[in-house]
Motif scaffolding. Sequence first.
Motif, mmCIF file in Angstrom:
data_model
loop_
_atom_site.group_PDB
_atom_site.id
_atom_site.type_symbol
_atom_site.label_atom_id
_atom_site.label_comp_id
_atom_site.label_asym_id
_atom_site.label_seq_id
_atom_site.Cartn_x
_atom_site.Cartn_y
_atom_site.Cartn_z
ATOM 1 N N MET A 127 0.896 -1.052 0.114
ATOM 2 C CA MET A 127 0.217 -0.062 -0.072
ATOM 3 C C MET A 127 0.768 1.331 0.056
ATOM 4 N N ARG A 128 0.619 2.287 -0.847
ATOM 5 C CA ARG A 128 1.040 3.573 -0.988
ATOM 6 C C ARG A 128 0.296 4.547 -0.583
ATOM 7 N N ILE A 129 0.391 5.247 0.394
ATOM 8 C CA ILE A 129 -0.265 6.540 0.830
ATOM 9 C C ILE A 129 0.714 7.771 0.832
ATOM 10 N N THR A 130 0.008 8.759 -0.020
ATOM 11 C CA THR A 130 0.798 10.072 -0.091
ATOM 12 C C THR A 130 -0.041 11.214 0.560
ATOM 13 N N VAL A 131 0.686 11.915 1.302
ATOM 14 C CA VAL A 131 -0.057 12.945 2.222
ATOM 15 C C VAL A 131 0.619 14.152 1.826
ATOM 16 N N THR A 132 -0.022 15.301 1.541
ATOM 17 C CA THR A 132 0.322 16.686 1.323
ATOM 18 C C THR A 132 -0.623 17.491 2.386
ATOM 19 N N VAL A 133 0.143 18.296 3.163
ATOM 20 C CA VAL A 133 -0.474 19.134 3.950
ATOM 21 C C VAL A 133 -0.127 20.666 3.562
ATOM 22 N N ASP A 134 -0.906 21.507 3.218
ATOM 23 C CA ASP A 134 -0.273 22.603 3.049
ATOM 24 C C ASP A 134 -0.671 23.584 4.189
ATOM 25 N N ASP A 135 0.359 24.236 4.590
ATOM 26 C CA ASP A 135 0.480 25.206 5.752
ATOM 27 C C ASP A 135 -0.267 24.651 6.834
ATOM 28 N N PRO A 136 0.523 23.462 7.360
ATOM 29 C CA PRO A 136 -0.224 22.860 8.602
ATOM 30 C C PRO A 136 0.134 23.851 9.926
ATOM 31 N N THR A 137 -0.579 23.715 10.887
ATOM 32 C CA THR A 137 -0.435 24.488 12.507
ATOM 33 C C THR A 137 0.681 23.810 12.708
ATOM 34 N N GLY A 138 1.307 24.346 13.768
ATOM 35 C CA GLY A 138 2.496 23.831 14.595
ATOM 36 C C GLY A 138 2.006 22.690 15.053
ATOM 37 N N ASP A 139 0.972 22.610 15.948
ATOM 38 C CA ASP A 139 0.623 21.579 16.698
ATOM 39 C C ASP A 139 0.341 20.249 15.886
ATOM 40 N N PHE A 140 -0.812 20.296 14.678
ATOM 41 C CA PHE A 140 -0.822 19.241 13.871
ATOM 42 C C PHE A 140 0.524 18.564 13.129
ATOM 43 N N GLN A 141 1.435 19.778 12.626
ATOM 44 C CA GLN A 141 2.577 19.295 12.204
ATOM 45 C C GLN A 141 3.344 18.430 13.168
ATOM 46 N N GLY A 142 3.622 18.741 14.341
ATOM 47 C CA GLY A 142 4.101 18.104 15.416
ATOM 48 C C GLY A 142 3.610 16.576 15.579
ATOM 49 N N LYS A 143 2.191 16.752 15.771
ATOM 50 C CA LYS A 143 1.720 15.251 15.982
ATOM 51 C C LYS A 143 1.842 14.354 14.809
ATOM 52 N N LEU A 144 1.753 14.862 13.512
ATOM 53 C CA LEU A 144 1.903 14.175 12.395
ATOM 54 C C LEU A 144 3.475 13.493 12.308
ATOM 55 N N LEU A 145 4.498 14.747 12.564
ATOM 56 C CA LEU A 145 5.718 13.962 12.473
ATOM 57 C C LEU A 145 5.956 12.976 13.574
ATOM 58 N N ALA A 146 5.446 13.164 14.680
ATOM 59 C CA ALA A 146 5.644 12.106 15.735
ATOM 60 C C ALA A 146 5.171 10.910 15.470
ATOM 61 N N LEU A 147 3.799 10.964 14.795
ATOM 62 C CA LEU A 147 3.395 9.529 14.073
ATOM 63 C C LEU A 147 4.299 8.837 13.156
ATOM 64 N N LEU A 148 4.841 9.518 12.345
ATOM 65 C CA LEU A 148 5.841 9.371 11.350
ATOM 66 C C LEU A 148 6.879 8.554 11.788
ATOM 67 N N ALA A 149 7.301 9.522 12.950
ATOM 68 C CA ALA A 149 8.900 9.005 13.467
ATOM 69 C C ALA A 149 8.413 7.388 14.202
ATOM 70 N N GLU A 150 7.338 7.316 14.950
ATOM 71 C CA GLU A 150 7.114 6.253 15.600
ATOM 72 C C GLU A 150 7.033 4.998 14.820
ATOM 73 N N HIS A 151 6.499 5.203 13.286
ATOM 74 C CA HIS A 151 6.509 4.093 12.496
ATOM 75 C C HIS A 151 7.541 4.346 11.293
ATOM 76 N N ALA A 152 8.838 4.923 11.503
ATOM 77 C CA ALA A 152 9.755 5.303 10.616
ATOM 78 C C ALA A 152 10.278 4.105 9.649
ATOM 79 N N PRO A 153 10.431 2.906 10.300
ATOM 80 C CA PRO A 153 10.877 1.750 9.577
ATOM 81 C C PRO A 153 9.838 1.431 8.407
ATOM 82 N N GLN A 154 8.575 1.711 8.524
ATOM 83 C CA GLN A 154 7.845 1.405 7.446
ATOM 84 C C GLN A 154 7.457 2.443 6.392
ATOM 85 N N VAL A 155 7.983 3.883 6.996
ATOM 86 C CA VAL A 155 7.794 5.111 6.027
ATOM 87 C C VAL A 155 8.697 5.364 5.183
ATOM 88 N N GLU A 156 8.421 5.486 3.999
ATOM 89 C CA GLU A 156 9.486 5.998 2.953
ATOM 90 C C GLU A 156 9.184 7.631 2.597
#
Length: 138
Positions: free
Chosen positions: A1-30
């Motif tokens: 499965m391939r998921i592409t996410v584009t977020v234009d002008d994210p708020t700081g809180d949202f960006q922080g949470k999204l980056l934390a989620l991606l970091a948590e799953h880093a081995p599976q994230v390209e």
Amino acid sequence: MRITVTVDDPTGDFQGKLLALLAEHAPQVEVDATWTIERAARYYRELPTRARDIVRLAAVQDGLVEASELRTNGDASLRGHSGALKRVLERGVRQGWWPDGMTPPIEPQGPGFGKVKGYLMPLHLVDIFSTAIDNIEK
């Protein structure tokens, strides 16, 4: 499965949470750390004038800019060019314009110790940056 996410002008809180989620799953994230026309345009627009000249010349000259082409009006110093190129790349990561790990689109060439003989853009980026610059300077 391939998921592409584009977020234009994210708020700081949202960006922080999204980056934390991606970091948590880093081995599976390209992470897509490739230069696109949009990323190249943003990079170019953010550069100061002298650094823009380097990128523009590289894009129209098959990637190579000799130091002698940049020395104008008797100014023998190229001091400060490399710093601006690097700072915009780093700012782009902080601002979320592109991911960490983007390769510099252009690099100084020379013997080191601050002496620059020129700048080189990899050939695979020349068309991307040329198109981006053309779109901006129409």
